[in-house]
Motif scaffolding. Sequence first.
Motif, PDB file in Angstrom:
ATOM      1  N   LEU A   1       7.797  -9.174 -40.117  1.00  0.00           N
ATOM      2  CA  LEU A   1       7.660  -9.192 -38.593  1.00  0.00           C
ATOM      3  C   LEU A   1       8.240 -10.454 -37.568  1.00  0.00           C
ATOM      4  N   THR A   2       8.591 -11.865 -38.930  1.00  0.00           N
ATOM      5  CA  THR A   2       9.585 -12.487 -38.184  1.00  0.00           C
ATOM      6  C   THR A   2      10.522 -12.783 -38.554  1.00  0.00           C
ATOM      7  N   SER A   3      11.352 -11.655 -39.204  1.00  0.00           N
ATOM      8  CA  SER A   3      12.539 -11.908 -39.916  1.00  0.00           C
ATOM      9  C   SER A   3      13.827 -10.588 -39.175  1.00  0.00           C
ATOM     10  N   VAL A   4      12.998  -9.425 -38.775  1.00  0.00           N
ATOM     11  CA  VAL A   4      13.605  -8.709 -38.656  1.00  0.00           C
ATOM     12  C   VAL A   4      13.694  -8.904 -36.432  1.00  0.00           C
ATOM     13  N   PRO A   5      14.878  -8.782 -36.222  1.00  0.00           N
ATOM     14  CA  PRO A   5      15.304  -8.739 -34.723  1.00  0.00           C
ATOM     15  C   PRO A   5      15.104  -7.804 -33.479  1.00  0.00           C
ATOM     16  N   ALA A   6      13.566  -7.258 -33.681  1.00  0.00           N
ATOM     17  CA  ALA A   6      13.709  -6.125 -33.549  1.00  0.00           C
ATOM     18  C   ALA A   6      12.173  -6.737 -32.478  1.00  0.00           C
ATOM     19  N   GLY A   7      11.358  -6.635 -31.833  1.00  0.00           N
ATOM     20  CA  GLY A   7      10.206  -6.488 -30.881  1.00  0.00           C
ATOM     21  C   GLY A   7       9.153  -5.718 -32.126  1.00  0.00           C
ATOM     22  N   ILE A   8       8.243  -5.724 -32.125  1.00  0.00           N
ATOM     23  CA  ILE A   8       7.776  -5.099 -33.210  1.00  0.00           C
ATOM     24  C   ILE A   8       6.127  -4.804 -32.874  1.00  0.00           C
TER      25      ILE A   8
ATOM     26  N   PHE B   1      10.688  -2.512 -30.674  1.00  0.00           N
ATOM     27  CA  PHE B   1      11.748  -2.593 -29.307  1.00  0.00           C
ATOM     28  C   PHE B   1      13.191  -3.298 -29.716  1.00  0.00           C
ATOM     29  N   ARG B   2      14.295  -2.697 -29.029  1.00  0.00           N
ATOM     30  CA  ARG B   2      15.040  -3.968 -29.482  1.00  0.00           C
ATOM     31  C   ARG B   2      15.900  -4.515 -27.994  1.00  0.00           C
ATOM     32  N   GLU B   3      16.139  -5.252 -27.805  1.00  0.00           N
ATOM     33  CA  GLU B   3      17.162  -6.254 -26.561  1.00  0.00           C
ATOM     34  C   GLU B   3      18.092  -5.210 -26.128  1.00  0.00           C
ATOM     35  N   MET B   4      18.921  -4.435 -24.934  1.00  0.00           N
ATOM     36  CA  MET B   4      19.509  -3.672 -24.972  1.00  0.00           C
ATOM     37  C   MET B   4      20.225  -4.462 -23.246  1.00  0.00           C
ATOM     38  N   THR B   5      19.780  -6.002 -23.365  1.00  0.00           N
ATOM     39  CA  THR B   5      19.684  -5.473 -21.587  1.00  0.00           C
ATOM     40  C   THR B   5      21.938  -6.335 -21.273  1.00  0.00           C
ATOM     41  N   GLU B   6      22.753  -6.842 -22.358  1.00  0.00           N
ATOM     42  CA  GLU B   6      23.965  -7.164 -22.863  1.00  0.00           C
ATOM     43  C   GLU B   6      24.544  -6.377 -22.964  1.00  0.00           C
ATOM     44  N   ARG B   7      24.754  -5.299 -23.686  1.00  0.00           N
ATOM     45  CA  ARG B   7      25.542  -4.287 -24.392  1.00  0.00           C
ATOM     46  C   ARG B   7      25.353  -3.335 -22.490  1.00  0.00           C
ATOM     47  N   ARG B   8      24.334  -2.896 -22.168  1.00  0.00           N
ATOM     48  CA  ARG B   8      24.218  -2.423 -20.917  1.00  0.00           C
ATOM     49  C   ARG B   8      24.469  -2.960 -20.032  1.00  0.00           C
TER      50      ARG B   8
END
Length: 783
Positions: free
Chosen positions: A298-305, A400-407
């Motif tokens: 829960l703390t190390s994965v770079p994604a929202g869980i 959830f993984r943030e894609m704002t910068e990629r978009r």
Amino acid sequence: MISSERALILAPSGRDGMVAAKLLGEANKAATTCASIGELVAGMEEGAGCAMIAGEALQYTDVTPIRHWIEQQPTWSDFPIVILSQRAGKPEAMPILAQLQATLGNVTVLERPFHPTALINAVETALRGRRRQYQSRRYIEESREAEQRLQTALLAGRMGSWELDVVEMGLTGSDQFKACFGSEPKASFVFADLIEAVALTDQRRVQRAFDDGMAGADLVLEFQVRWPDATEHWIDARARILNDRDGRPRTLVGVMSDITDRRAAEAERERLMAAVAAERERTQQALRGERALSGLLLTSVPAGIVAYDTDLRVTIWNPVMERMFGLPAPAVLGRSLAQVIGDGQRETIEHRLRDALAGVSGPIEEIELTTTTGANVVLESQHAPLRGGDGHIVGGAAFFREMTERRRAEEQLRQAQKMETIGQLTGGVAHDFNNLLAAIQGNLELLRKRLPDDPQIQRFIDGALKGAQRGASLTSRLLAFARKQDLKPEPTDLNNLLDGVRSLMERSIGPLITVEYAVTPDLPPAKVDTNQLELAILNLAVNARDAMPEGGQLTISLDQCDEDAELPGRYLRLSVSDTGTGMDAATLKSAIEPFFSTKELGKGTGLGLSMVHGLAVQLGGALRLHSEAGRGTTAELWLPVSSAPVKEVVEMAAETIATPVASTILVVDDDALINMNTVDMIEDLGHTAIEAYSGKQALEILASGRQIDALITDYAMPGMTGVELADRARAMRPGLPILLATGYADLPSGTTTDLPRLAKPYQQSELATQVSRLLVARVEVPS
């Protein structure tokens, strides 16, 4: 002059042959005199554009050799013959002429005595018709080659071609087409046979598809057929309707291919994928559970869980979710997940949550949300069920993984690609526009010389020339945007430049606007193109004027900026500020895009700011815009400081070029309009011009040994560029003066040449100067 353009003359008695040859020679037409029928036929076999025969030479002569040669012509050929006859009033001439016309076919009768102009016109008409025949031959050959290539491609792709007459319902097809239905190549195969071969389950669908295709819709379908040997096969059919001259559907044309092997491979692949998916699902079920969402994961994965129970209430909210949504876990736990992150996507999210509780793993998809901080975020999300130790579903999980910068990066890439594409488009448009302007200006100049000295006519011509010059100015802007403008940056004192453009700028913006200058003295020079920078300043001033329709203040300032995070180095900052209407954020974002304009239709090209931006980038600087609605606009041009001092202007003596003697000049351009105009201007200067419409044709003329004193060629031509033509021409004729006329300011990367260049559009005076230089240089080269 190539042999196919010459005229053969058969007039063994009298002076007609000598007179005709002399007249054609004076009209720059190649002519060969023949002494007999045999010599004439030999000349026709060797190559000729037409034949001129005195009637008495055929009256008591066996014309069988000529008739045999004419009868053996290919289908595209209809060799023209001009008969020099006695006056039609003589009765003995009429039966003979009628017989000759019936025997020789394409015959034109010219009565004697004839006027020289009539003779030349008759020959020119015959030669023109012969050229069209050669063109027809080329079209026939090209069509035959295209058909052969198509047949080769169809055979390589194992596709059969077919046609269906929608009126008579007559079906024709290739051998490969018949093979798709198990039919032999020589066997009869009609449309009823095709429908009968279709599997019963597909017959209605196939018949409906053919009906739609005959009505105008594209026919694209796959269906099963049964061969005579009882085996079943899959067919891929594609077709489109062709209309007749009246626009009525006439023929359905298409291709068919046997895709049985492909369908079998696809079925096997689907079976294997289903087996793999089942195994993956079993593996995922074994790995799912609350233990997979606890601790280090829960703390190390770079994604929202997020985890939630069967009532859709949040049970786990990891630190990444806290950072993305600005909500700490205590404020979220126990609340409905759809209410926490819904924000316009609530229906979709609730649907995915319930799918997870039903045991369905949702697809990976993108959603856009607004966080509690007001920021817009783009997230890649996926939902999956959570199972307890007994295998029963106890809730669900969302990732959830943030894609704002990629978009944002993708959008920037799309904008860059769009700008590059538009730049290439505008460069091509400018080149074609230059060609049109060259023809317009050249013809107007020639027209001015030939019309009477009427002030009103001259005023009309002057107006047309000014319009062409305005078009050339627009072309210059397009080329600057496309980064094809040939800039000549040099050290320039910007204080002096502003003084020079002040009067013109103040006249352009009118009396309602007050202009103020805030210029720092003793600034170093900037490295700029003076003409283009003046145009940019005028563009910015005119834009400011249009933003202040009721009047206002325009401020021109100039200072030095030595440090900038985005532009390292030393720069001069030239600012144009107004107190006008300003721009909102959306308008400001699109302001430098080409063809974007807030002005009324017809009152702006939308190229002003894009041209200024393109100029600044080419010079190694930048254009920066600052604006707010109702508070005016400031445009800053950042221009690099020059390391060299301003060059002193040295008065040069006027160039004196001796007027050359009349010469023969070969003009090469694939655009017939430009070629004709250039030839007219050269001939108006007293020279002889020879036309060629490709590099290959020009090389043939040079190889013929004809006297050529200079060569003028376009650069962009199909098959061979002007530079390539120049290299091969100089290999054939060393020392031949060559001039490159082009609408491109910069040749493509990697192209090197020492050829003098004449920029399109050009005036006759510019052409005359360049031609004089070429011919004078030729005289000075030792033989």
